[in-house]
Structure formats: C-alpha cells, structure tokens
Design an enzyme around this catalytic site. Structure first.
Site, PDB file in Angstrom:
ATOM      1  N   GLY A 195       0.836  -1.204   0.000  1.00 63.99           N
ATOM      2  CA  GLY A 195       0.000   0.000   0.000  1.00 63.99           C
ATOM      3  C   GLY A 195       0.866   1.247   0.000  1.00 63.99           C
ATOM      4  CG  ASN A 234       0.690   1.272   4.828  1.00 63.61           C
ATOM      5  OD1 ASN A 234       0.349   2.007   5.753  1.00 63.61           O
ATOM      6  ND2 ASN A 234       0.369   1.543   3.553  1.00 63.61           N
ATOM      7  CB  SER A 294      -6.178   0.961  13.602  1.00 60.08           C
ATOM      8  OG  SER A 294      -7.082   1.980  13.966  1.00 60.08           O
ATOM      9  CE1 TYR A 308      -8.952   0.042   8.968  1.00 58.47           C
ATOM     10  CE2 TYR A 308      -9.283   0.870  11.198  1.00 58.47           C
ATOM     11  CZ  TYR A 308      -8.542   0.838  10.025  1.00 58.47           C
ATOM     12  OH  TYR A 308      -7.410   1.600   9.916  1.00 58.47           O
ATOM     13  CE  LYS A 326      -5.930  -1.561  10.029  1.00 60.25           C
ATOM     14  NZ  LYS A 326      -4.710  -1.648   9.208  1.00 60.25           N
ATOM     15  CB  ILE A 356      -3.040   9.310  10.185  1.00 60.66           C
ATOM     16  CG1 ILE A 356      -2.583   8.511  11.413  1.00 60.66           C
ATOM     17  CG2 ILE A 356      -1.850   9.895   9.419  1.00 60.66           C
ATOM     18  CD1 ILE A 356      -1.830   9.286  12.464  1.00 60.66           C
TER      19      ILE A 356
HETATM   20  P1  NAI Z   1      -4.844   4.981   2.080  1.00 62.25           P
HETATM   21  O1  NAI Z   1      -6.197   4.513   1.658  1.00 62.25           O
HETATM   22  O2  NAI Z   1      -4.432   6.367   1.745  1.00 62.25           O
HETATM   23  O3  NAI Z   1      -3.726   3.988   1.505  1.00 62.25           O
HETATM   24  C1  NAI Z   1      -3.892   2.596   1.532  1.00 62.25           C
HETATM   25  C2  NAI Z   1      -3.129   2.002   0.376  1.00 62.25           C
HETATM   26  O4  NAI Z   1      -3.327   0.581   0.401  1.00 62.25           O
HETATM   27  C3  NAI Z   1      -3.652   2.494  -0.993  1.00 62.25           C
HETATM   28  O5  NAI Z   1      -2.573   2.880  -1.800  1.00 62.25           O
HETATM   29  C4  NAI Z   1      -4.368   1.291  -1.557  1.00 62.25           C
HETATM   30  O6  NAI Z   1      -4.357   1.219  -2.978  1.00 62.25           O
HETATM   31  C5  NAI Z   1      -3.590   0.137  -0.923  1.00 62.25           C
HETATM   32  N1  NAI Z   1      -4.364  -1.103  -0.911  1.00 62.25           N
HETATM   33  C6  NAI Z   1      -5.672  -1.247  -0.566  1.00 62.25           C
HETATM   34  N2  NAI Z   1      -6.052  -2.515  -0.725  1.00 62.25           N
HETATM   35  C7  NAI Z   1      -4.957  -3.204  -1.174  1.00 62.25           C
HETATM   36  C8  NAI Z   1      -4.740  -4.556  -1.526  1.00 62.25           C
HETATM   37  N3  NAI Z   1      -5.704  -5.473  -1.462  1.00 62.25           N
HETATM   38  N4  NAI Z   1      -3.504  -4.910  -1.951  1.00 62.25           N
HETATM   39  C9  NAI Z   1      -2.506  -3.988  -2.040  1.00 62.25           C
HETATM   40  N5  NAI Z   1      -2.666  -2.695  -1.737  1.00 62.25           N
HETATM   41  C10 NAI Z   1      -3.886  -2.302  -1.296  1.00 62.25           C
HETATM   42  O7  NAI Z   1      -4.768   4.713   3.642  1.00 62.25           O
HETATM   43  P2  NAI Z   1      -3.803   5.279   4.805  1.00 62.25           P
HETATM   44  O8  NAI Z   1      -4.580   6.212   5.613  1.00 62.25           O
HETATM   45  O9  NAI Z   1      -2.501   5.666   4.232  1.00 62.25           O
HETATM   46  O10 NAI Z   1      -3.655   3.936   5.669  1.00 62.25           O
HETATM   47  C11 NAI Z   1      -2.543   3.073   5.614  1.00 62.25           C
HETATM   48  C12 NAI Z   1      -2.691   2.040   6.718  1.00 62.25           C
HETATM   49  O11 NAI Z   1      -2.787   2.701   7.980  1.00 62.25           O
HETATM   50  C13 NAI Z   1      -3.956   1.185   6.597  1.00 62.25           C
HETATM   51  O12 NAI Z   1      -3.665  -0.138   6.983  1.00 62.25           O
HETATM   52  C14 NAI Z   1      -4.897   1.836   7.580  1.00 62.25           C
HETATM   53  O13 NAI Z   1      -5.865   0.916   8.047  1.00 62.25           O
HETATM   54  C15 NAI Z   1      -3.935   2.255   8.674  1.00 62.25           C
HETATM   55  N6  NAI Z   1      -4.449   3.305   9.536  1.00 62.25           N
HETATM   56  C16 NAI Z   1      -4.788   4.524   9.025  1.00 62.25           C
HETATM   57  C17 NAI Z   1      -5.287   5.500   9.867  1.00 62.25           C
HETATM   58  C18 NAI Z   1      -5.681   6.854   9.382  1.00 62.25           C
HETATM   59  O14 NAI Z   1      -6.214   7.637  10.181  1.00 62.25           O
HETATM   60  N7  NAI Z   1      -5.441   7.216   8.132  1.00 62.25           N
HETATM   61  C19 NAI Z   1      -5.472   5.241  11.304  1.00 62.25           C
HETATM   62  C20 NAI Z   1      -5.083   3.927  11.721  1.00 62.25           C
HETATM   63  C21 NAI Z   1      -4.586   3.009  10.854  1.00 62.25           C
END
Ligand code: NAI
Length: 244
Positions: free
Chosen positions: A11, A90, A142, A155, A159, A188
């Site tokens: 990701g 991630n 998370s 979710y 997590k 975030i």
């Molecule tokens: P985001 O949605 O901006 O990025 C997630 C990335 O994962 C994207 O590039 C997407 O294409 C990729 N992805 C999704 N499904 C996929 C799959 N099946 N195979 C490969 N790649 C895949 O999300 P963000 O905010 O950057 O989150 C990153 C991580 O952090 C996630 O695991 C999220 O659950 C976790 N997180 C985020 C928080 C937030 O407030 N943004 C809070 C707590 C955890």
C-alpha cells in the site's frame, strides 16, 4: 543506516505507506513498493526515492489478499533485489457501517486485505528473511483495534487480529533475528480519512496533542522499529495521546 537492505512496503503508493517508503529510502534502503492500484502515484513515490536518496526502487502491482499472487510477487522481489530484510504491512481498507447494517462481503473484504494480507506477506517473506538471517516486520494496526470503534466491527477486528499476529510472529521468529512489531495510529490525515474532517470528528477534539497525525508521524515510528533490533512484539500507539 539501512544501506544494503531492501524494504517491501505494501500500500506504498500514497498516504502512510508512501511516507514510510520515503523515510526508509532516506535511511538508505532500496524499496519494493506493492499496491493494488494508484500506479501513477506509485511511480512518483519511486521517482522521489531514487532521485532524492539514490536508492533502487521497483513497483509491483499486487493484491495482498491473494495468497498465490503475493507468493509470486515476493519471489520476483527476491530475484530483483539484494538482501530483503524489511516488510511493512501497511495496505488496508475500510468498509464502515454499524454491525446490524454490515453485510458479509463488507466483513470478509476487510479481513481479507487487512489481516490475511499481512499473513500472506509475512509467510512468503519469511523464507527471504531466514536466508538473509535478518527480518524487521512492522504491521500497521490501529487504535480501533485496541479500543474498538462503533461502525468498524470489521476493521477493528482485523486490526486487533494484527496485534495477535504480530506477537505470535515475534515469538516464533525471535531466535532467527526476525522482529515483528505493530504501530497503532490514531487519526491520521490521508485519503482514507479525507471525508472525516478534524472538525466533524468528535475523536479529533479529544486528541491531547491537539492535532490529527500526519503520515510522517507514522513513518518516524516505523523507522524506529525497523532500526531497533532489540524491540519485538510491541504495539506502539502513535496517536497524539488519544488512546491514553
Ligand atoms: P490509504 O487509503 O491512503 O492507503 C492505503 C493504500 O493501500 C492504498 O494505496 C491502496 O491502494 C492500498 N491497498 C488497498 N487494498 C490493497 C490490496 N488489497 N492490496 C494492495 N494494496 C492495497 O490509507 P492510509 O490512511 O494511508 O492507511 C494506511 C494504513 O494505515 C492502513 O492499513 C490503515 O488501516 C492504517 N491506519 C490509518 C489510519 C488513518 O487515520 N489514516 C489510522 C489507523 C490506521
């Protein structure tokens, strides 16, 4: 600090994953970026890492939820790069809804990507880590997985599952110089949370440090865990104090 090592970041084309990839590149790691989409953004992240930090990069289109595909891609990464020692799990998705309204697909999809995806990656990377006699795994969990969150049964479960997976992997692989830790980010600001503004999110008002986090806040914690050989089985909250 990480020169001569290769980091796989899932990701990694945007948000937290992109920030982690750039941070690890700034420490000298070569970067194998995996993502299911966002090819243009992935190319940009790779270009920044190469140009600013002089490291080698490659992008692999891959669905982390697919066991066979992850196996093939990781085999390819092992051929394309030297000394793969870092894995950042991630990639993650949300399919929010109150439990009474949540359908089976919403539940299964989130578990498949967020939890099974990490299992797939760790399982296939473990051979490379054993071969290279070193492994540094960081799973992005998370605060929802630690405290629960109404509207996120799928979710939160995924997590929380990552926390159990992290601690078990830490125990199983400790004797092989393979560490496994988790980060529990709070709120975030990324595309994932773009529709939740700090103003209309009641949680945001409760953050003791008084602001939502940035992807760089998480990247700093990931770099710490990757460069700390005596830390394993830890869940590091990076949430501005939200979960205190
Ligand atoms: P985001 O949605 O901006 O990025 C997630 C990335 O994962 C994207 O590039 C997407 O294409 C990729 N992805 C999704 N499904 C996929 C799959 N099946 N195979 C490969 N790649 C895949 O999300 P963000 O905010 O950057 O989150 C990153 C991580 O952090 C996630 O695991 C999220 O659950 C976790 N997180 C985020 C928080 C937030 O407030 N943004 C809070 C707590 C955890």
């Amino acid at each position: 600090m990480l020169k001569g090592n290769t980091a796989i970041v899932t990701g990694g084309s945007r948000g937290i994953g992109a920030a982690i990839a750039k941070k690890l590149a700034s420490l000298g790691a070569d970067i194998a970026l995996l993502d299911i989409g966002n090819n243009d953004q992935a190319a940009e992240v790779c270009a920044v890492c190469e140009k600013e930090y002089g490291v080698k990069t490659a992008f692999y289109s891959c669905n982390v939820a697919d066991f066979e595909q992850t196996k093939q891609v990781i085999t390819q990464v092992g051929k394309d790069f030297e000394n793969v020692t870092v894995l950042i799990n991630n990639a993650g998705i949300t399919r929010d809804g109150l439990l009474m309204m949540m359908n089976e697909k919403q539940f299964d999809d989130v578990i498949s990507v967020n939890l099974k995806g990490a299992f797939n990656m760790i399982k296939h990377c473990s051979r490379l880590f054993m071969k290279n006699k070193c492994g540094r795994i960081v799973n992005i969990s998370s605060v929802s997985g630690l405290s629960g969150n109404a509207g996120q049964a799928n979710y939160s479960a995924s997590k929380a599952g990552l926390v159990g997976l992290t601690k078990t992997v830490a125990r199983e692989f400790a004797s092989k110089n393979i560490t496994c830790n988790a980060i529990a980010p709070g709120f975030i600001q990324t595309d994932m949370t773009a529709d939740i503004s700090a103003e209309n999110n009641p949680l945001a008002a409760q953050i003791p440090l008084g602001r939502p986090g940035t992807p760089d806040d998480i990247a700093g914690a990931a770099a710490f865990l990757v460069t700390s050989p005596y830390v394993t089985g830890v869940v590091l909250r990076v949430d501005g104090g939200l979960g205190m």
